[in-house]
Motif scaffolding. Sequence first.
Motif, PDB file in Angstrom:
ATOM      1  N   VAL A  23      46.029  46.161  49.727  1.00 53.62           N
ATOM      2  CA  VAL A  23      45.128  45.312  48.940  1.00 53.62           C
ATOM      3  C   VAL A  23      43.972  46.138  48.387  1.00 53.62           C
ATOM      4  O   VAL A  23      43.596  46.017  47.211  1.00 53.62           O
ATOM      5  CB  VAL A  23      44.606  44.144  49.791  1.00 53.62           C
TER       6      VAL A  23
ATOM      7  N   PRO B 272      41.318  36.778  42.464  1.00 50.30           N
ATOM      8  CA  PRO B 272      42.783  36.893  42.348  1.00 50.30           C
ATOM      9  C   PRO B 272      43.410  35.530  42.069  1.00 50.30           C
ATOM     10  O   PRO B 272      42.959  34.507  42.591  1.00 50.30           O
ATOM     11  CB  PRO B 272      43.203  37.431  43.718  1.00 50.30           C
TER      12      PRO B 272
ATOM     13  N   ILE C 298      49.003  36.634  44.715  1.00 54.81           N
ATOM     14  CA  ILE C 298      49.214  37.843  45.528  1.00 54.81           C
ATOM     15  C   ILE C 298      50.603  37.753  46.139  1.00 54.81           C
ATOM     16  O   ILE C 298      50.958  36.737  46.737  1.00 54.81           O
ATOM     17  CB  ILE C 298      48.169  37.982  46.652  1.00 54.81           C
TER      18      ILE C 298
ATOM     19  N   MET D  59      49.169  41.972  42.638  1.00 57.31           N
ATOM     20  CA  MET D  59      48.088  41.008  42.447  1.00 57.31           C
ATOM     21  C   MET D  59      47.860  40.738  40.962  1.00 57.31           C
ATOM     22  O   MET D  59      47.909  41.657  40.145  1.00 57.31           O
ATOM     23  CB  MET D  59      46.781  41.526  43.068  1.00 57.31           C
TER      24      MET D  59
END
Length: 236
Positions: free
Chosen positions: A164, A185, A188, A231
């Motif tokens: 991440v 975001p 994901i 993402m």
Amino acid sequence: MNLKRITALLLVVAVLALFSSCLSSKDLVRTIEVTGTSEVTLTPDIASFSIQVSELGKTTSDAQSFANEKMAMILAVLRENKVAEEDIRTTSINLRPSYQWLDGKQYLEGQVASQSVSVTLRNLSILGTVIDQLGEVSGIMLNSVMLDKEDKGEGQAEARSLAVANALEKAQLYAKEAGMQVGKPITISEYASVSNPYNPRMKLALASEAAYDMATEVPAGTLQLSSTVSMVLEMY
């Protein structure tokens, strides 16, 4: 075209024009999609393998007796090395006739009894010793020794966190170069895998007449746990 139809058409056009004028650049959602990767090294702490016994006898009872005798010797080795009962599991038991061909004719040579067990060894330091002791039981098959990490939870969490961070770092870089900023975001997704560059997959026929001049060594190597995170983030 009659007056009513023309009036309705003009009304639709007016509404669309009004809606378009209400939109501004701040109402448009701009996004960026990035992928982050990471790799974490783990040390194996367990080994798993299977052992098979297969014996031929004149009768099924004879074959079973021979197979049971060897399986008892195998279980004795495992128990002497403190392998827990729940880590020894029977995976198959088979009884079948055995035929051979001679001069184009098939004849019954006897009966075969076979049994397989799967084993999990939680003390890797004695793996070589266990293999050597099993080698004292003639005519058995030891299949595919696999090394693994029993609890990968901590490693998986670390790999995900690093992946991440890697994705966000990329997004920040791209946004900076484009004169924009990264927002929240939107989606994901993740893919994870485990590999062992040195994984001793072995299939050995162990025979008592084969003398061991040296003890068997089984280097554990390392496991590589990788995580890939994709993402989609807002940009403004």
